[in-house]
Every structure is written in structure tokens, then in C-alpha cells.
Design a protein around this motif. Structure first.
Motif, PDB file in Angstrom:
ATOM      1  N   MET A   1     -17.031-100.905  -8.155  1.00 31.85           N
ATOM      2  CA  MET A   1     -15.893-100.794  -7.706  1.00 31.85           C
ATOM      3  C   MET A   1     -16.015-100.665  -5.985  1.00 31.85           C
ATOM      4  SD  MET A   1     -14.234 -98.054 -10.347  1.00 31.85           S
ATOM      5  CE  MET A   1     -12.768 -98.015  -9.553  1.00 31.85           C
ATOM      6  N   ILE A   2     -14.745-100.890  -5.565  1.00 36.34           N
ATOM      7  CA  ILE A   2     -14.810-101.249  -4.059  1.00 36.34           C
ATOM      8  C   ILE A   2     -15.053 -99.876  -3.371  1.00 36.34           C
ATOM      9  CG2 ILE A   2     -12.432-101.092  -3.868  1.00 36.34           C
ATOM     10  CD1 ILE A   2     -14.671-103.236  -1.536  1.00 36.34           C
ATOM     11  N   VAL A   3     -14.349 -98.587  -3.929  1.00 35.22           N
ATOM     12  CA  VAL A   3     -14.538 -97.505  -3.411  1.00 35.22           C
ATOM     13  C   VAL A   3     -15.962 -97.178  -3.040  1.00 35.22           C
ATOM     14  CG1 VAL A   3     -14.498 -96.287  -5.585  1.00 35.22           C
ATOM     15  CG2 VAL A   3     -13.546 -95.289  -3.470  1.00 35.22           C
ATOM     16  N   GLU A   4     -16.771 -97.484  -4.019  1.00 34.88           N
ATOM     17  CA  GLU A   4     -18.176 -97.155  -3.947  1.00 34.88           C
ATOM     18  C   GLU A   4     -18.828 -97.775  -2.648  1.00 34.88           C
ATOM     19  OE1 GLU A   4     -20.338 -98.617  -7.331  1.00 34.88           O
ATOM     20  OE2 GLU A   4     -19.047 -97.228  -8.992  1.00 34.88           O
ATOM     21  N   HIS A   5     -18.429 -98.956  -2.198  1.00 33.35           N
ATOM     22  CA  HIS A   5     -18.870 -99.523  -0.831  1.00 33.35           C
ATOM     23  C   HIS A   5     -18.124 -99.010   0.235  1.00 33.35           C
ATOM     24  CE1 HIS A   5     -21.379-102.049  -3.375  1.00 33.35           C
ATOM     25  NE2 HIS A   5     -19.887-102.514  -3.950  1.00 33.35           N
ATOM     26  N   TRP A   6     -16.809 -98.597   0.037  1.00 30.72           N
ATOM     27  CA  TRP A   6     -16.021 -98.120   1.201  1.00 30.72           C
ATOM     28  C   TRP A   6     -15.218 -96.950   0.491  1.00 30.72           C
ATOM     29  CZ3 TRP A   6     -16.418 -99.184   6.097  1.00 30.72           C
ATOM     30  CH2 TRP A   6     -15.419 -99.091   6.886  1.00 30.72           C
ATOM     31  N   PRO A   7     -15.917 -95.680   0.854  1.00 30.09           N
ATOM     32  CA  PRO A   7     -15.414 -94.579   0.138  1.00 30.09           C
ATOM     33  C   PRO A   7     -14.193 -93.825   0.792  1.00 30.09           C
ATOM     34  CG  PRO A   7     -17.403 -94.239   1.476  1.00 30.09           C
ATOM     35  CD  PRO A   7     -17.389 -95.755   1.293  1.00 30.09           C
ATOM     36  N   LEU A   8     -13.671 -94.576   1.830  1.00 31.44           N
ATOM     37  CA  LEU A   8     -12.567 -93.904   2.454  1.00 31.44           C
ATOM     38  C   LEU A   8     -11.247 -94.279   1.829  1.00 31.44           C
ATOM     39  CD1 LEU A   8     -13.239 -95.158   6.247  1.00 31.44           C
ATOM     40  CD2 LEU A   8     -12.839 -92.767   5.426  1.00 31.44           C
ATOM     41  N   LEU A   9     -11.552 -95.230   0.659  1.00 33.35           N
ATOM     42  CA  LEU A   9     -10.286 -95.563  -0.014  1.00 33.35           C
ATOM     43  C   LEU A   9      -9.993 -94.359  -1.162  1.00 33.35           C
ATOM     44  CD1 LEU A   9     -11.224 -99.438  -0.776  1.00 33.35           C
ATOM     45  CD2 LEU A   9      -9.266 -98.442   0.359  1.00 33.35           C
ATOM     46  N   GLY A  10     -11.093 -93.494  -1.054  1.00 31.54           N
ATOM     47  CA  GLY A  10     -10.971 -92.362  -2.194  1.00 31.54           C
ATOM     48  C   GLY A  10     -10.447 -91.321  -1.512  1.00 31.54           C
ATOM     49  N   LEU A  11     -10.542 -91.017  -0.144  1.00 32.17           N
ATOM     50  CA  LEU A  11     -10.000 -90.125   0.755  1.00 32.17           C
ATOM     51  C   LEU A  11      -8.400 -89.577   0.643  1.00 32.17           C
ATOM     52  CD1 LEU A  11     -10.633 -87.816   2.809  1.00 32.17           C
ATOM     53  CD2 LEU A  11     -10.142 -89.496   4.542  1.00 32.17           C
ATOM     54  N   ARG A  12      -8.095 -88.352   0.146  1.00 29.67           N
ATOM     55  CA  ARG A  12      -6.757 -88.106  -0.149  1.00 29.67           C
ATOM     56  C   ARG A  12      -6.499 -86.760   0.869  1.00 29.67           C
ATOM     57  NH1 ARG A  12      -7.136 -92.294  -2.143  1.00 29.67           N
ATOM     58  NH2 ARG A  12      -6.473 -93.097  -3.863  1.00 29.67           N
ATOM     59  N   VAL A  13      -5.259 -86.602   1.464  1.00 32.85           N
ATOM     60  CA  VAL A  13      -5.028 -85.554   2.225  1.00 32.85           C
ATOM     61  C   VAL A  13      -3.630 -84.998   1.763  1.00 32.85           C
ATOM     62  CG1 VAL A  13      -4.510 -84.475   4.251  1.00 32.85           C
ATOM     63  CG2 VAL A  13      -6.141 -86.303   4.217  1.00 32.85           C
ATOM     64  N   ARG A  14      -3.276 -83.941   1.189  1.00 31.15           N
ATOM     65  CA  ARG A  14      -2.087 -83.549   0.320  1.00 31.15           C
ATOM     66  C   ARG A  14      -1.452 -82.522   0.857  1.00 31.15           C
ATOM     67  NH1 ARG A  14      -5.517 -85.149  -4.012  1.00 31.15           N
ATOM     68  NH2 ARG A  14      -4.731 -87.117  -5.219  1.00 31.15           N
ATOM     69  N   THR A  15       0.009 -82.886   1.328  1.00 32.25           N
ATOM     70  CA  THR A  15       0.608 -81.350   1.716  1.00 32.25           C
ATOM     71  C   THR A  15       1.468 -81.174   0.629  1.00 32.25           C
ATOM     72  OG1 THR A  15       2.195 -82.738   2.982  1.00 32.25           O
ATOM     73  CG2 THR A  15       0.109 -82.425   4.168  1.00 32.25           C
ATOM     74  N   GLU A  16       2.534 -79.978   1.287  1.00 31.06           N
ATOM     75  CA  GLU A  16       3.717 -80.097   0.242  1.00 31.06           C
ATOM     76  C   GLU A  16       4.258 -81.089  -0.601  1.00 31.06           C
ATOM     77  OE1 GLU A  16       7.288 -76.668  -0.129  1.00 31.06           O
ATOM     78  OE2 GLU A  16       5.948 -76.832   1.602  1.00 31.06           O
ATOM     79  N   ARG A  17       4.776 -81.770   0.618  1.00 30.83           N
ATOM     80  CA  ARG A  17       5.601 -83.007   0.157  1.00 30.83           C
ATOM     81  C   ARG A  17       4.673 -84.254   0.260  1.00 30.83           C
ATOM     82  NH1 ARG A  17      10.579 -82.934   3.969  1.00 30.83           N
ATOM     83  NH2 ARG A  17       9.010 -82.469   5.359  1.00 30.83           N
ATOM     84  N   LEU A  18       3.765 -84.505   0.886  1.00 28.94           N
ATOM     85  CA  LEU A  18       3.179 -85.638   1.438  1.00 28.94           C
ATOM     86  C   LEU A  18       1.929 -85.969   0.771  1.00 28.94           C
ATOM     87  CD1 LEU A  18       4.341 -85.604   4.928  1.00 28.94           C
ATOM     88  CD2 LEU A  18       5.571 -86.557   3.158  1.00 28.94           C
ATOM     89  N   GLU A  19       1.353 -87.189   0.696  1.00 30.93           N
ATOM     90  CA  GLU A  19       0.052 -87.742   0.409  1.00 30.93           C
ATOM     91  C   GLU A  19      -0.291 -88.714   1.569  1.00 30.93           C
ATOM     92  OE1 GLU A  19      -2.418 -88.483  -3.592  1.00 30.93           O
ATOM     93  OE2 GLU A  19      -1.364 -90.331  -2.921  1.00 30.93           O
ATOM     94  N   LEU A  20      -1.678 -88.511   2.088  1.00 28.30           N
ATOM     95  CA  LEU A  20      -1.803 -89.343   2.927  1.00 28.30           C
ATOM     96  C   LEU A  20      -3.214 -89.988   2.586  1.00 28.30           C
ATOM     97  CD1 LEU A  20      -0.122 -87.186   4.707  1.00 28.30           C
ATOM     98  CD2 LEU A  20      -1.545 -87.682   6.690  1.00 28.30           C
ATOM     99  N   ARG A  21      -3.334 -91.276   2.861  1.00 22.75           N
ATOM    100  CA  ARG A  21      -4.508 -92.111   2.104  1.00 22.75           C
ATOM    101  C   ARG A  21      -4.316 -93.452   2.630  1.00 22.75           C
ATOM    102  NH1 ARG A  21      -2.479 -95.211  -2.009  1.00 22.75           N
ATOM    103  NH2 ARG A  21      -0.960 -94.580  -3.203  1.00 22.75           N
TER     104      ARG A  21
END
Length: 219
Positions: A1-21
Motif C-alpha cells: 500500500m502507498i502509505v507504507e512508502h509515504w506514511p504521511l498519508l496515514g497522519l491524522r490530526v483531530r479536533t472537536e469539529r475537524l480532521e486535518l490530513r
């Protein structure tokens, strides 16, 4: 899977209302369409980027190219992370964070934009707070820097509300005019002392090498 080569695709930042990725290609297309519909009124120029000087199609293509370019040019010594901001599963804007020699300087700089329909609801502050949590709590940053035109009150108000302090000015040529930007700086000490909303991080450990940090550096 591409995330194994580019792990930033699996990074998640979550706040009360939002998801940043990072967005998928289809989500990136939706972001481009959002930008083409406007990020500020046409009679204003709140950014160095001339958002309203290009036809919508060219503006949208530029958003796509910027995301691809930043991924392609990424190195641990110089990186730019263009996080798409999602509310209720829909993209509403972009929160950028970038570092140069981060392993030594421990400093990040940021920029952002929101679609016109999503402004004025506190999203700008919430997504910046999420980015700061990634920088300080996740990566061990010591400083965060932001710049905005001196006559652009909204982002300056967000910075001050989050604890940034004045850090000088910069001057840029915009056509035949000089535009002055206010630079603001948030230190780790001030970030720790401030009111910090609940933010969660997922997938960061797999990305640390790309940021030029080591798991042992985790704060």
C-alpha cells in the motif's frame, strides 16, 4: 500500500469539529473547486498569493500542483505539509505547516486558507490549534511563526488568541506597492501556558523520520 512508502498519508490530526490530513486525489479536486469559488472577496488582497488574479480553472490547477509539488520536494531538511481541513467529511480549507532544518531549529511556520462559505465560524482558530498541537506536542517544536498583512485582522486575531507575540515585520512588493506583514511568534512556554483545546494525533510515529526527528525526541 502507498502509505507504507509515504506514511504521511496515514497522519491524522483531530479536533472537536475537524480532521486535518493529506487529501486523496478526489478530495484534492474538491479542494481545488473550493478555492476556485473564492477564499476572499474579489475586491480584497489579504494574501501575497494573488488568488483573484487568475481564472478559476487556473487557480484550481495551481492548488493541485502545489500539493503535488510539496510532496515531491519533501526532504527531512526542508518540508511543507499541506493538510486538508475536513468538517463533517467535507473539505473546507487547508492548514499548511512547514519546517527548515527542523531537527536543529525546532521552528515551524504556517499559512492557511478557508473557503468563503466556511469563514467566520471559528474554524480558522480550531485548525491552527490542531496544527500547533502537531508541532509542539507531536514533533517537539520550540517556536511557531506566523505572518499576516498588517491590515488583515482575522488571522492576526487568531494568532493573538492562541498566545502568539509580536516578532517584527516583513516588507514585500505587491505590484508597485509595498505591503507590510506583522510577524508573530509562539514559544513552547507560551503554548504550554495557554488554553489548549483537546486534539488527538494518529499515525505520527511512522512519519518522524520524514520530519527529521527521532522517536526518542518525542516530548
Amino acid at each position: 500500500m502507498i502509505v507504507e512508502h509515504w506514511p504521511l498519508l496515514g497522519l491524522r490530526v483531530r479536533t472537536e469539529r475537524l480532521e486535518l490530513r493529506l487529501p486523496t486525489d478526489d478530495e484534492l479536486a474538491a479542494l481545488a473547486d473550493l478555492a476556485a469559488r473564492g477564499v476572499h472577496p474579489p475586491d480584497e488582497r489579504p494574501f501575497l498569493t494573488p488568488w483573484t488574479d487568475l481564472p478559476p480553472r487556473d487557480l484550481a490547477r495551481g492548488v493541485v500542483q502545489r500539493h503535488w509539488r510539496d510532496r515531491g520536494l519533501w526532504t527531512p531538511q526542508q518540508w511543507t505539509l499541506e493538510l486538508a481541513v475536513f468538517e463533517g467529511g467535507r473539505p473546507v480549507g487547508v492548514q499548511q505547516v512547514r519546517g527548515r532544518d527542523f531537527a536543529v531549529l525546532r521552528e515551524v511556520r504556517s499559512a492557511s486558507w478557508l473557503g468563503l462559505d466556511h469563514q467566520g465560524r471559528g474554524i480558522g482558530r480550531e485548525m491552527r490549534a490542531g496544527m500547533l498541537h502537531l508541532a509542539f506536542a507531536g514533533l517537539g517544536a520550540e517556536h511557531a511563526v506566523s505572518e499576516s498583512f498588517a491590515d488583515n485582522p482575522a488571522p492576526l486575531a487568531v494568532s493573538r488568541a492562541l498566545g502568539y507575540r509580536p516578532d517584527g515585520i516583513s516588507r514585500d512588493a505587491v505590484g508597485t506597492e509595498v505591503r507590510v506583514s506583522q510577524r508573530l511568534r509562539l514559544t513552547r512556554q507560551d503554548w504550554l501556558a495557554g488554553d489548549r483545546p483537546q486534539v488527538s494525533l494518529d499515525g505520527l510515529d511512522a512519519c518522524r523520520e520524514l520530519f527529521g526527528t527521532d522517536p526518542a525526541d518525542q516530548p
